[in-house]
Scaffold this motif. Structure first.
Motif, PDB file in Angstrom:
ATOM      1  N   VAL A  28       0.836  -1.209   0.000  1.00 60.07           N
ATOM      2  CA  VAL A  28       0.000   0.000   0.000  1.00 60.07           C
ATOM      3  C   VAL A  28       0.869   1.256   0.000  1.00 60.07           C
ATOM      4  O   VAL A  28       0.603   2.219  -0.736  1.00 60.07           O
ATOM      5  CB  VAL A  28      -0.950  -0.014   1.218  1.00 60.07           C
ATOM      6  CG1 VAL A  28      -1.714   1.312   1.308  1.00 60.07           C
ATOM      7  CG2 VAL A  28      -1.927  -1.175   1.118  1.00 60.07           C
ATOM      8  N   ILE A  29       1.928   1.258   0.803  1.00 65.72           N
ATOM      9  CA  ILE A  29       2.804   2.424   0.864  1.00 65.72           C
ATOM     10  C   ILE A  29       3.502   2.651  -0.477  1.00 65.72           C
ATOM     11  O   ILE A  29       3.657   3.800  -0.934  1.00 65.72           O
ATOM     12  CB  ILE A  29       3.832   2.250   1.995  1.00 65.72           C
ATOM     13  CG1 ILE A  29       3.133   2.295   3.355  1.00 65.72           C
ATOM     14  CG2 ILE A  29       4.912   3.317   1.934  1.00 65.72           C
ATOM     15  CD1 ILE A  29       4.039   2.020   4.529  1.00 65.72           C
ATOM     16  N   ILE A  30       3.902   1.563  -1.128  1.00 68.07           N
ATOM     17  CA  ILE A  30       4.539   1.701  -2.447  1.00 68.07           C
ATOM     18  C   ILE A  30       3.571   2.325  -3.446  1.00 68.07           C
ATOM     19  O   ILE A  30       3.940   3.200  -4.242  1.00 68.07           O
ATOM     20  CB  ILE A  30       5.031   0.321  -2.939  1.00 68.07           C
ATOM     21  CG1 ILE A  30       6.257  -0.115  -2.136  1.00 68.07           C
ATOM     22  CG2 ILE A  30       5.362   0.367  -4.423  1.00 68.07           C
ATOM     23  CD1 ILE A  30       6.739  -1.497  -2.475  1.00 68.07           C
ATOM     24  N   GLY A  31       2.312   1.880  -3.409  1.00 68.33           N
ATOM     25  CA  GLY A  31       1.322   2.452  -4.314  1.00 68.33           C
ATOM     26  C   GLY A  31       1.054   3.920  -4.030  1.00 68.33           C
ATOM     27  O   GLY A  31       0.939   4.736  -4.958  1.00 68.33           O
ATOM     28  N   MET A  32       0.952   4.275  -2.748  1.00 68.06           N
ATOM     29  CA  MET A  32       0.707   5.673  -2.390  1.00 68.06           C
ATOM     30  C   MET A  32       1.901   6.566  -2.750  1.00 68.06           C
ATOM     31  O   MET A  32       1.731   7.742  -3.081  1.00 68.06           O
ATOM     32  CB  MET A  32       0.411   5.779  -0.889  1.00 68.06           C
ATOM     33  CG  MET A  32      -0.902   5.163  -0.476  1.00 68.06           C
ATOM     34  SD  MET A  32      -2.323   6.043  -1.172  1.00 68.06           S
ATOM     35  CE  MET A  32      -3.662   5.131  -0.405  1.00 68.06           C
ATOM     36  N   ARG A  33       3.101   6.015  -2.702  1.00 68.50           N
ATOM     37  CA  ARG A  33       4.276   6.826  -2.997  1.00 68.50           C
ATOM     38  C   ARG A  33       4.522   6.962  -4.493  1.00 68.50           C
ATOM     39  O   ARG A  33       4.847   8.056  -4.978  1.00 68.50           O
ATOM     40  CB  ARG A  33       5.509   6.190  -2.334  1.00 68.50           C
ATOM     41  CG  ARG A  33       6.778   7.020  -2.458  1.00 68.50           C
ATOM     42  CD  ARG A  33       7.977   6.257  -1.964  1.00 68.50           C
ATOM     43  NE  ARG A  33       8.247   5.088  -2.792  1.00 68.50           N
ATOM     44  CZ  ARG A  33       9.256   4.242  -2.596  1.00 68.50           C
ATOM     45  NH1 ARG A  33      10.074   4.426  -1.566  1.00 68.50           N
ATOM     46  NH2 ARG A  33       9.437   3.212  -3.395  1.00 68.50           N
ATOM     47  N   ASN A  34       4.371   5.890  -5.242  1.00 68.75           N
ATOM     48  CA  ASN A  34       4.714   5.906  -6.665  1.00 68.75           C
ATOM     49  C   ASN A  34       3.584   6.435  -7.534  1.00 68.75           C
ATOM     50  O   ASN A  34       3.829   7.174  -8.487  1.00 68.75           O
ATOM     51  CB  ASN A  34       5.110   4.500  -7.125  1.00 68.75           C
ATOM     52  CG  ASN A  34       6.379   4.017  -6.446  1.00 68.75           C
ATOM     53  OD1 ASN A  34       7.162   4.805  -5.921  1.00 68.75           O
ATOM     54  ND2 ASN A  34       6.586   2.708  -6.452  1.00 68.75           N
ATOM     55  N   GLN A  35       2.357   6.020  -7.245  1.00 67.28           N
ATOM     56  CA  GLN A  35       1.211   6.437  -8.068  1.00 67.28           C
ATOM     57  C   GLN A  35      -0.004   6.655  -7.164  1.00 67.28           C
ATOM     58  O   GLN A  35      -0.913   5.818  -7.149  1.00 67.28           O
ATOM     59  CB  GLN A  35       0.918   5.394  -9.148  1.00 67.28           C
ATOM     60  CG  GLN A  35       0.970   3.953  -8.666  1.00 67.28           C
ATOM     61  CD  GLN A  35       0.780   2.976  -9.800  1.00 67.28           C
ATOM     62  OE1 GLN A  35       0.766   3.349 -10.966  1.00 67.28           O
ATOM     63  NE2 GLN A  35       0.591   1.717  -9.453  1.00 67.28           N
ATOM     64  N   PRO A  36      -0.030   7.761  -6.428  1.00 72.97           N
ATOM     65  CA  PRO A  36      -1.128   7.977  -5.473  1.00 72.97           C
ATOM     66  C   PRO A  36      -2.491   8.087  -6.134  1.00 72.97           C
ATOM     67  O   PRO A  36      -3.498   7.636  -5.576  1.00 72.97           O
ATOM     68  CB  PRO A  36      -0.726   9.286  -4.775  1.00 72.97           C
ATOM     69  CG  PRO A  36       0.234   9.947  -5.704  1.00 72.97           C
ATOM     70  CD  PRO A  36       0.950   8.851  -6.408  1.00 72.97           C
ATOM     71  N   THR A  37      -2.551   8.659  -7.341  1.00 70.55           N
ATOM     72  CA  THR A  37      -3.849   8.806  -8.009  1.00 70.55           C
ATOM     73  C   THR A  37      -4.448   7.452  -8.360  1.00 70.55           C
ATOM     74  O   THR A  37      -5.640   7.199  -8.139  1.00 70.55           O
ATOM     75  CB  THR A  37      -3.688   9.655  -9.281  1.00 70.55           C
ATOM     76  OG1 THR A  37      -3.091  10.906  -8.946  1.00 70.55           O
ATOM     77  CG2 THR A  37      -5.036   9.892  -9.921  1.00 70.55           C
ATOM     78  N   VAL A  38      -3.614   6.574  -8.905  1.00 73.21           N
ATOM     79  CA  VAL A  38      -4.097   5.240  -9.265  1.00 73.21           C
ATOM     80  C   VAL A  38      -4.453   4.435  -8.018  1.00 73.21           C
ATOM     81  O   VAL A  38      -5.452   3.716  -7.984  1.00 73.21           O
ATOM     82  CB  VAL A  38      -3.032   4.503 -10.099  1.00 73.21           C
ATOM     83  CG1 VAL A  38      -3.502   3.087 -10.432  1.00 73.21           C
ATOM     84  CG2 VAL A  38      -2.736   5.280 -11.374  1.00 73.21           C
TER      85      VAL A  38
END
Length: 227
Positions: free
Chosen positions: A114-124
């Motif tokens: 989840v943290i990786i997603g929020m950091r790399n592509q927060p919109t997606v």
């Protein structure tokens, strides 16, 4: 009698010191180590082939950024399979029947995805909380539902592994107890029950491997959504 069925899930201790750490660390000593020779023996060759096939299959839908998790996923898969298989031996303790251990594995790994997603592509990453084409009146409700489903994922990972292994161990112990009870009274029925017990043991071997694979596979799917 019923209380004794659950004694096998109690963490063993010696002089008040829990031995679950030894049960967790022991499988790592059983793995064969690679040699410096040009040709490895059959056991190491089989182990290398299995890990390579599993890693290729698991990382197939992931992009290059997700391939950094290959070592972690492969190590976790081998670790879980070894613990689950050793737990099927008599007079052994299975650490993965403890919900605390499974949650300790599931929560940090899920949170990392989840943290990786929020950091790399927060919109997606935030877009997963609201499906495309949702009617405006349903937007608040769907956001709440999707948020709840997101936070339930680590709980589902830990409970699934714990419940499947616990149910299998209990069923084996119940049928084995029935075999010992029926042997003096009805030998024929006891032999048939023992045959069922043998088939169930084979099924539990398959469940031990499949549940380890499902645990890692779901983590890879969560990672796929965020990379």
């Amino acid at each position: 009698m019923m209380a004794s069925f659950f004694d096998q899930f109690a963490s063993p201790s010696f002089l008040g010191v829990p031995l679950i750490a030894i049960a967790i660390a022991l499988p790592w000593t059983l793995f064969p180590t690679p040699t410096s020779r040009w040709l490895n023996n059959r056991l190491i060759t089989l182990q290398t082939w299995f890990i390579n096939r599993f890693t290729n299959q698991l990382l197939l839908p992931l992009n290059v950024a997700g391939h950094k998790w290959a070592l972690l996923f492969a190590s976790l898969m081998v670790f879980l399979i070894t613990i689950n298989m050793l737990g099927l031996l008599p007079y052994t303790f299975t650490p993965t029947t403890q919900l605390s251990l499974n949650m300790g594995l599931a929560v940090p790994l899920w949170l990392a995805t989840v943290i990786i997603g929020m950091r790399n592509q927060p919109t997606v990453a935030l877009g997963h909380l609201l499906p495309e084409g949702t009617p405006i009146p349903l937007i608040p409700v769907l956001i709440i539902i999707e948020t709840i489903s997101l936070f339930i994922r680590p709980l589902a990972l830990g409970v699934r592994l714990t419940a499947n292994l616990t149910a299998g161990h209990l069923l084996i112990q119940l049928i084995a107890t029935a075999v010992f009870v029926l042997m003096p009274m009805m030998p024929t029925v006891a032999i048939l029950t023992a045959a069922v017990l043998f088939l169930l043991t084979l099924l539990e071997v398959a469940v031990a491997m499949i549940q380890a694979y499902v645990f890692v596979l779901l983590l890879s799917l969560y990672l796929q959504e965020n990379v």
